[in-house]
Design an enzyme around this catalytic site. Structure first.
Site, PDB file in Angstrom:
ATOM      1  N   PHE A  58     -23.667  80.284 -18.882  1.00 55.82           N
ATOM      2  CA  PHE A  58     -23.007  78.951 -18.615  1.00 55.82           C
ATOM      3  C   PHE A  58     -24.072  78.057 -17.717  1.00 55.82           C
ATOM      4  CE2 PHE A  58     -20.192  75.842 -16.792  1.00 55.82           C
ATOM      5  CZ  PHE A  58     -19.271  75.324 -17.697  1.00 55.82           C
ATOM      6  N   ASP A 344     -32.418  68.038 -25.532  1.00 54.64           N
ATOM      7  CA  ASP A 344     -33.352  68.933 -26.270  1.00 54.64           C
ATOM      8  C   ASP A 344     -32.979  69.065 -27.846  1.00 54.64           C
ATOM      9  OD1 ASP A 344     -34.366  68.913 -23.989  1.00 54.64           O
ATOM     10  OD2 ASP A 344     -34.699  71.214 -23.961  1.00 54.64           O
ATOM     11  N   HIS A 479     -49.139  53.937   7.333  1.00 57.51           N
ATOM     12  CA  HIS A 479     -50.522  54.570   7.556  1.00 57.51           C
ATOM     13  C   HIS A 479     -50.255  55.700   8.755  1.00 57.51           C
ATOM     14  CE1 HIS A 479     -54.848  55.072   8.453  1.00 57.51           C
ATOM     15  NE2 HIS A 479     -54.514  54.924   9.604  1.00 57.51           N
TER      16      HIS A 479
END
Length: 505
Positions: A58, A344, A479
């Site tokens: 799961f 996918d 910076h």
């Protein structure tokens, strides 16, 4: 999510007469796969009758065997490399031991496994009374009809549906979302040889850290695991048929990453595996150049196969491309009425953040059929958590020069910015590619520490169409933070019109 060993079960389930559509339980919505698909149930459909079908663990690939556990291993390997390279920072020390079992317990026992089990119990429990969870393999047996070969008791306590292991159950739905994902591809030379091998599904659960590991493949999964295991002290050999690993990336990344990679593990490139045998407790691979490579373990990382072949899509009227991708339109709709697909299963990008974005679109479209939204695949970033880390978005230099008349490119080294000095980094860089006429960013490719985090600056620029010149000059850059790497890369680009309207002096 289905897996290779379920193909025959899925086929028999589809052909089974048990649970015909006339007697099937009907749902408003059926979701197949619990990766990104598990996020579809929400407040907009809490009054709908929903079925969720999951064959494997799961939660899908990312949480269980992909993105999340691998990155926890990656970070550990990152730290291990730092310890073994302390002399560059005028420190003395070394890594003396890897508690492999402790590492697995921290990752799986304490985090991943409880999350997966908790998610399963949540969907099965009384906090989601409208949801029935089926543990089994789903395949189409007709239009908007799925037959499930169950592997455990899948009955939700609020449902009349009950099935024992090995039963088949047929369900129908007004809407079906296919989020079936993929599985590791195994070539015949390995599958037919009988040699023991691993994939990303189980390599992280090895009983012990191996002394040696062979990795077949040259893509993202291959180089991430090469970093993990070599960083933890395993002798790693990567075998790839291409002359380079990560060959599809920008040419500068390919060249410079391959130079660094061969200093960390052994690469056998430009060769094919022609044979495999298991001998003396080791896997031995024969290569097309006549040589052999031996290792305690073998990891196959040769890409993934879509799981569409396991769900009998033709029976459901779902069209599939030659590579197994479920064909969808810009809204996520398949060729079958009422059937959607995402992740996918339905795209070739195969990234979790893309699956999540597609899930959000389909969730909206299910709730608002008269106000459909479209998928957005314009500027998809990709992170590769190897060593050095790599972040990529947009065009490569070759793609940009093929499509844009005037291109400007800057490669900024980590070693030329203040924080890069602090890290004593000697290999990292940020490569920016832009349109020299319009000032628009075309692509960004970063290799080095925190590359995937720094990449977000480029993702924002591309999505919001921010002029490179304004990005560089119209804000402060703290910076000497590492973000100055990106700032200096921006400032290094050369434009035909360097001072657009609205730019600060």
């Amino acid at each position: 999510m289905t897996s290779p060993d379920t193909a025959s079960a899925a086929s028999s389930a589809s052909a089974s007469s048990a649970g015909s559509s006339e007697s099937a339980e009907h749902f408003d919505l059926i979701i197949v796969g619990t990766g990104s698909g598990n996020s579809i149930p929400n407040e907009s459909n809490e009054n709908k009758k929903i079925a969720i079908v999951e064959k494997g663990i799961f939660g899908g690939t990312c949480i269980n065997v992909g993105c999340i556990p691998t990155k926890m291993f990656v970070y550990t390997a990152d730290v291990a490399r730092e310890v073994n390279d302390l002399k560059r920072l005028s420190l003395d020390g070394k890594l003396t031991d890897v508690d492999w079992k402790g590492l697995q317990q921290r990752i799986f026992g304490d985090r991943i496994d409880p999350i997966s089990e908790g998610g399963k119990e949540y969907r099965r429990g009384d906090r989601t009374p409208n949801i029935t969870l089926f543990d089994g393999t789903a395949s189409f047996s007709g239009p908007r009809t799925l037959t499930i070969a169950t592997n455990v008791d899948s009955a939700n306590t609020t449902s009349d549906t009950s099935a024992e292991a090995g039963d088949t159950v047929t369900i129908t739905g007004d809407q079906i979302v296919l989020a079936t994902g993929g599985r590791p591809f195994i070539p015949d030379v390995i599958a037919d040889s009988g040699v023991p091998y691993h994939t990303n599904n189980d390599i992280m659960r090895l009983d012990q850290l191996p002394d040696s590991l062979i990795i077949m493949g040259g893509g993202i999964i291959a180089v991430e695991f090469a970093h993990i295991f070599s960083g933890l002290g395993t002798k790693v050999t990567v075998i790839n048929r291409s002359p380079n690993v990560l060959r599809k990336l920008d040419e500068t990344v390919v060249e410079r990453f391959n130079a660094v990679a061969k200093e960390q593990w052994t690469n056998k490139l430009g060769v094919d595996v022609t044979g495999a045998r298991h001998e003396g407790g080791q896997v031995i691979l024969s290569l097309s150049d006549g040589s052999e490579v031996a290792g305690d373990e073998l990891l196959v990382a040769l890409g993934r196969t879509k799981n569409s072949d396991l769900i009998n899509p033709q029976a459901g009227g779902v069209d599939v491309a030659d590579n197994g991708r479920i064909i969808v339109d810009e809204y996520g709709r398949t060729s079958a009425e009422g059937v959607w697909a995402l992740g996918d299963a339905a795209n070739d990008i195969e990234l979790k953040h893309v699956a999540n974005a597609e899930q959000r679109v389909i969730s909206h479209n299910l709730a608002h059929p008269d106000d459909l939204r479209t998928f957005n695949h314009r500027f998809v970033p990709s992170g590769i958590f190897t060593h050095p880390q790599i972040g990529v978005v947009g065009m490569t230099e070759a793609e940009a020069r093929d499509k844009v008349e005037n291109v400007t490119v800057k490669v900024q080294e980590y070693s030329d910015v203040a924080y890069g000095w602090a890290m004593e980094d000697s290999t990292g860089f940020c490569k920016l590619i832009a349109d020299a006429d319009s000032g628009k960013l075309l692509g960004a490719h970063i290799m080095g520490p925190q590359a995937t985090t720094l990449l977000q600056l480029a993702v924002t620029m591309l999505n919001f169409d921010i002029d490179v010149r304004l990005m560089a000059k119209n804000q402060y850059w703290p910076h000497p933070a590492l973000s100055e790497l990106f700032e200096n890369a921006l400032l290094g680009l050369e434009f035909n019109s360097p001072n657009p309207d609205g730019m600060n002096p």
